[in-house]
Design an enzyme around this catalytic site. Sequence first.
Site, PDB file in Angstrom:
ATOM      1  N   THR A   1     140.124 -65.637  53.232  1.00  0.00           N
ATOM      2  CA  THR A   1     139.564 -64.240  52.023  1.00  0.00           C
ATOM      3  C   THR A   1     140.540 -63.882  52.095  1.00  0.00           C
ATOM      4  OG1 THR A   1     138.589 -62.484  51.501  1.00  0.00           O
ATOM      5  CG2 THR A   1     138.801 -63.099  54.117  1.00  0.00           C
ATOM      6  N   ILE A   2     141.117 -63.685  50.579  1.00  0.00           N
ATOM      7  CA  ILE A   2     142.675 -62.710  49.854  1.00  0.00           C
ATOM      8  C   ILE A   2     142.772 -61.486  50.662  1.00  0.00           C
ATOM      9  CG2 ILE A   2     141.680 -61.968  48.091  1.00  0.00           C
ATOM     10  CD1 ILE A   2     145.408 -63.166  47.173  1.00  0.00           C
ATOM     11  N   ASP A   3     141.326 -60.646  50.143  1.00  0.00           N
ATOM     12  CA  ASP A   3     140.770 -58.848  50.878  1.00  0.00           C
ATOM     13  C   ASP A   3     140.877 -58.625  52.454  1.00  0.00           C
ATOM     14  OD1 ASP A   3     140.757 -58.939  48.127  1.00  0.00           O
ATOM     15  OD2 ASP A   3     138.399 -59.052  48.072  1.00  0.00           O
TER      16      ASP A   3
ATOM     17  N   THR B   1     131.119 -68.891  51.000  1.00  0.00           N
ATOM     18  CA  THR B   1     131.476 -70.160  51.305  1.00  0.00           C
ATOM     19  C   THR B   1     131.339 -70.897  52.575  1.00  0.00           C
ATOM     20  OG1 THR B   1     133.887 -70.570  49.738  1.00  0.00           O
ATOM     21  CG2 THR B   1     133.475 -72.370  51.939  1.00  0.00           C
TER      22      THR B   1
ATOM     23  N   GLY C   1     135.949 -68.193  52.340  1.00  0.00           N
ATOM     24  CA  GLY C   1     135.366 -66.435  52.377  1.00  0.00           C
ATOM     25  C   GLY C   1     134.016 -67.291  52.358  1.00  0.00           C
TER      26      GLY C   1
ATOM     27  N   ARG D   1     134.055 -72.067  42.177  1.00  0.00           N
ATOM     28  CA  ARG D   1     133.458 -71.326  42.912  1.00  0.00           C
ATOM     29  C   ARG D   1     131.484 -71.676  42.785  1.00  0.00           C
ATOM     30  NH1 ARG D   1     135.032 -66.386  44.391  1.00  0.00           N
ATOM     31  NH2 ARG D   1     137.162 -65.336  43.625  1.00  0.00           N
TER      32      ARG D   1
ATOM     33  N   MET E   1     144.454 -56.421  44.598  1.00  0.00           N
ATOM     34  CA  MET E   1     143.039 -57.217  44.697  1.00  0.00           C
ATOM     35  C   MET E   1     141.922 -55.819  46.124  1.00  0.00           C
ATOM     36  SD  MET E   1     143.457 -61.047  44.460  1.00  0.00           S
ATOM     37  CE  MET E   1     141.854 -61.009  44.390  1.00  0.00           C
TER      38      MET E   1
ATOM     39  N   GLU F   1     140.758 -53.467  42.904  1.00  0.00           N
ATOM     40  CA  GLU F   1     140.261 -53.308  42.323  1.00  0.00           C
ATOM     41  C   GLU F   1     138.127 -52.493  42.022  1.00  0.00           C
ATOM     42  OE1 GLU F   1     139.028 -57.763  41.624  1.00  0.00           O
ATOM     43  OE2 GLU F   1     139.505 -57.742  43.584  1.00  0.00           O
TER      44      GLU F   1
ATOM     45  N   ARG G   1     138.407 -56.225  46.090  1.00  0.00           N
ATOM     46  CA  ARG G   1     137.263 -56.186  45.621  1.00  0.00           C
ATOM     47  C   ARG G   1     135.900 -55.077  46.649  1.00  0.00           C
ATOM     48  NH1 ARG G   1     134.059 -59.493  42.179  1.00  0.00           N
ATOM     49  NH2 ARG G   1     135.551 -61.372  42.756  1.00  0.00           N
TER      50      ARG G   1
END
Length: 526
Positions: A262-264, A236, A233, A208, A307, A363, A309
Amino acid sequence: MGTLNLSFQIQTLYMSPSSPSFNTFTISLTTNRKKSICSRFSLSMGNPNDTHTKLVPGAAGFLLQDVPHFTDYLDHLPSYPNPLQNNPAYSVVEQYFVDEDDTVTEEIVVHKESARGVHFRRAGPRQKVYFKSDDVNACIVTCGGLCPGLNTVIREIVCGLYHMYGVRKVLGIDGGYRGFYAKNTITLTPKFVDDIHKRGGTILGTSRGGHDSVKIVDRIQDRGINQVYIIGGDGTHKGAAVIFEEIRRRGLKVAVAGIPKTIDNDIPVIDKSFGFDTVVEEAQRAIKAAHVESESMGNGIGLVKLMGRYCGFIAMYATLASRDVDCCLIPESPFYLEGKGGLYEYIGKRLKQNGHMVIVIAEGAGQELLSKSLQSVDQQDASGNKLLQDVGLWISHKIKEHFAKKRMPINLKYIDPTYMIRAIPSIASDNVYCTLLAHGAVHGAMAGYTGFTVGPVNGRHAYIPFNRIIEKQNKVVITDRMWARLLSSTNQPSFLKPRDIAEAKKEKYPANGILDGKIVKTMSMN
């Protein structure tokens, strides 16, 4: 009958996060009079220093939200026949090349009197390319957190360049953006990447932060790199946009292509981010374990933190897929603990009815409650993301404390599978999806497009300007039918007060700055 040559000057609106601006384009049309169709379309930009999205208006409200091209700022650039036309694997495909005028609509569902709205340029191979295969020196970098499918995207970029376009020089930048000026590179060949899709994580390493656009572009120039593939993401992509602007300012023939990760699943515009299906599938294991634990003892509660955020897509879809969850808590839907209609009351009611229950929490949910309770200080990671407190651990303690005061014994098991979920290899559907993304990026870069990311919009892959990817985050709309389906599945209360519902409805249909803005057209025929 001959042809009719027309030249138009169109003043179009450019949208940026800070302020709109106007630029003048010259559009040249060569039209066959007999057939009354456009046979040639070219676009030249009046202000080469402006890197915002190109908005080209058309009839009936059509608005092409275009991406930059080399010819916008490099004069007399030669093009070459696409080598795919001689590739035996692709030569048999009927109408393989994408027409230059093909677009993909952003909104597929419209009202009867709606205008045609915003379109994006369709992804895919073009008949002309702006690189000779032997001249290409490409690089790939992965940034941010891990996500299933990263290695698949890397593999397919390498193999796509090699097998489709005959490119032999591909570098991997080791360790995210920092790797550019740390001079850490890996030579990538089809043999080297052959089986990496079977592994989780990224073979290139990631990090990061570490973004210094001047240093990065200096190293790109030093190494003679002319195609940059950036996988990451929204943070980035913000860095990718700055890199593109610096490259364009220097007048370099370097294509910058993004692959949204992005995992989200919080990247806007595109249908879905890669790795999401894998994550939802893997989350089922944690939910099943929580369900087994909870129903195996009296007043059992299985609490799973997933997950998410700022958005609750993973929690919502995992809950819907499971059908074993009694309560799903996400950042977009506020909840409260105490009092009538609160979480404690619902848990007590559910335990009396069934003797057990499963709670899934994202989360980022309940952070405002946790902050008040712990008086936490806001901190950020290297990417500028707010560091969140462990809401799962906090709420498990709060639930235990509450029912201990009520003298109601409970058995609560807390499961946090976060890093197990994101470190696994991608499943079959994501592997196919990653292949399409990688090939779309390769086709776009070879065709001379730059400053774009690739992704599916209403099922069709398109080239999307960077600013659309980074302007906001995609979130669950709690006044939408999908959230209603979840509430119906779990039978949980919405935890919303009338004021919250009114505010949510206001946010559902935000004003579209592009469509609401004025587009001034000044035309002159020559």
